[in-house]
Design a protein around this motif. Structure first.
Motif, mmCIF file in Angstrom:
data_model
loop_
_atom_site.group_PDB
_atom_site.id
_atom_site.type_symbol
_atom_site.label_atom_id
_atom_site.label_comp_id
_atom_site.label_asym_id
_atom_site.label_seq_id
_atom_site.Cartn_x
_atom_site.Cartn_y
_atom_site.Cartn_z
ATOM 1 N N TYR A 1 9.544 2.751 -6.425
ATOM 2 C CA TYR A 1 9.407 1.346 -6.813
ATOM 3 C C TYR A 1 7.974 0.841 -6.654
ATOM 4 O O TYR A 1 7.706 -0.339 -6.839
ATOM 5 C CB TYR A 1 10.328 0.455 -5.982
ATOM 6 C CG TYR A 1 11.778 0.528 -6.346
ATOM 7 C CD1 TYR A 1 12.756 0.699 -5.371
ATOM 8 C CD2 TYR A 1 12.194 0.409 -7.664
ATOM 9 C CE1 TYR A 1 14.095 0.763 -5.695
ATOM 10 C CE2 TYR A 1 13.532 0.471 -8.005
ATOM 11 C CZ TYR A 1 14.477 0.649 -7.008
ATOM 12 O OH TYR A 1 15.800 0.711 -7.339
ATOM 13 N N PHE A 2 7.065 1.726 -6.309
ATOM 14 C CA PHE A 2 5.694 1.291 -6.097
ATOM 15 C C PHE A 2 5.034 1.053 -7.444
ATOM 16 O O PHE A 2 4.663 1.966 -8.159
ATOM 17 C CB PHE A 2 4.912 2.329 -5.298
ATOM 18 C CG PHE A 2 3.518 1.891 -4.957
ATOM 19 C CD1 PHE A 2 2.416 2.480 -5.566
ATOM 20 C CD2 PHE A 2 3.299 0.882 -4.043
ATOM 21 C CE1 PHE A 2 1.134 2.073 -5.259
ATOM 22 C CE2 PHE A 2 2.014 0.458 -3.733
ATOM 23 C CZ PHE A 2 0.933 1.060 -4.351
ATOM 24 N N GLY A 3 4.907 -0.223 -7.794
ATOM 25 C CA GLY A 3 4.321 -0.604 -9.063
ATOM 26 C C GLY A 3 4.135 -2.109 -9.094
ATOM 27 O O GLY A 3 4.667 -2.849 -8.256
ATOM 28 N N GLU A 4 3.379 -2.556 -10.088
ATOM 29 C CA GLU A 4 3.009 -3.966 -10.139
ATOM 30 C C GLU A 4 4.212 -4.881 -10.275
ATOM 31 O O GLU A 4 4.226 -5.996 -9.745
ATOM 32 C CB GLU A 4 2.025 -4.202 -11.267
ATOM 33 C CG GLU A 4 1.396 -5.587 -11.261
ATOM 34 C CD GLU A 4 0.195 -5.674 -12.165
ATOM 35 O OE1 GLU A 4 -0.087 -4.698 -12.880
ATOM 36 O OE2 GLU A 4 -0.459 -6.731 -12.150
ATOM 37 N N TYR A 5 5.227 -4.441 -10.995
ATOM 38 C CA TYR A 5 6.402 -5.303 -11.184
ATOM 39 C C TYR A 5 7.189 -5.443 -9.889
ATOM 40 O O TYR A 5 7.716 -6.517 -9.590
ATOM 41 C CB TYR A 5 7.301 -4.719 -12.272
ATOM 42 C CG TYR A 5 8.577 -5.494 -12.461
ATOM 43 C CD1 TYR A 5 9.758 -5.095 -11.831
ATOM 44 C CD2 TYR A 5 8.602 -6.633 -13.263
ATOM 45 C CE1 TYR A 5 10.927 -5.815 -11.994
ATOM 46 C CE2 TYR A 5 9.770 -7.365 -13.425
ATOM 47 C CZ TYR A 5 10.926 -6.946 -12.793
ATOM 48 O OH TYR A 5 12.078 -7.664 -12.949
ATOM 49 N N ILE B 1 0.838 -1.186 0.000
ATOM 50 C CA ILE B 1 0.000 0.000 0.000
ATOM 51 C C ILE B 1 0.876 1.240 0.000
ATOM 52 O O ILE B 1 1.886 1.311 0.724
ATOM 53 C CB ILE B 1 -0.970 0.003 1.202
ATOM 54 C CG1 ILE B 1 -1.951 1.171 1.115
ATOM 55 C CG2 ILE B 1 -0.217 0.021 2.534
ATOM 56 C CD1 ILE B 1 -3.132 1.044 2.081
ATOM 57 N N SER B 2 0.501 2.212 -0.823
ATOM 58 C CA SER B 2 1.207 3.474 -0.848
ATOM 59 C C SER B 2 0.790 4.324 0.345
ATOM 60 O O SER B 2 -0.402 4.478 0.602
ATOM 61 C CB SER B 2 0.888 4.214 -2.147
ATOM 62 O OG SER B 2 1.295 5.561 -2.063
ATOM 63 N N ASN B 3 1.756 4.868 1.042
ATOM 64 C CA ASN B 3 1.428 5.749 2.166
ATOM 65 C C ASN B 3 0.882 7.103 1.704
ATOM 66 O O ASN B 3 0.240 7.805 2.472
ATOM 67 C CB ASN B 3 2.660 5.970 3.046
ATOM 68 C CG ASN B 3 2.917 4.805 3.970
ATOM 69 O OD1 ASN B 3 2.030 4.070 4.344
ATOM 70 N ND2 ASN B 3 4.178 4.630 4.328
#
Length: 126
Positions: A101-105, A49-51
């Motif tokens: 780096y918040f991403g599906e990969y 989860i993104s803060n």
């Protein structure tokens, strides 16, 4: 610092809510992910989860049963786990992911996380 809590023993079909309390860093610069590791198995990325905006990712193995959420006032990220199965037995870890780096990969790949809690044990058995 990341500190997990909320683990324990539960019967199949039961629920647990894990907590991850974060301190010592600026939350908007990071996302928080949950991983688990069962004996003899690789550490598995479950959710993130993104803060900053609350965006989330889930692994297919848990997306219908687990829910990640956050309380920014308490600096805490939760993992609500429902309909638990014996195969969910593992040590559960939360970890910090730099927001770029918040991403599906990236979210399920442990090598991109730069700080880890010590883990909390979850045991599902009858």
């Amino acid at each position: 610092q990341l500190v997990e809590s909320g683990g324990g023993w539960v019967q199949p079909g039961g629920s647990l809510r894990l907590s991850c309390v974060a301190s010592g860093f600026t939350p908007d610069y990071y996302a928080i992910g949950w991983f688990r590791q069962a004996p003899g198995k690789e550490r598995e990325g479950l959710s993130c989860i993104s803060n900053s905006d609350g965006s989330t990712y889930y692994a297919d193995s848990v997306k219908d049963r687990f829910t990640i959420s956050r309380d920014n006032v308490k600096s805490t990220v939760y993992l609500q786990m429902n309909n638990l199965k014996p195969e969910d037995t593992a040590v559960y870890y939360c970890a910090r992911l730099p927001i770029f780096y918040f991403g599906e990969y990236y979210y399920s790949r442990r090598e991109y996380y730069d700080y880890w809690g010590r883990g909390t044990q979850v045991t599902v058995s009858s």
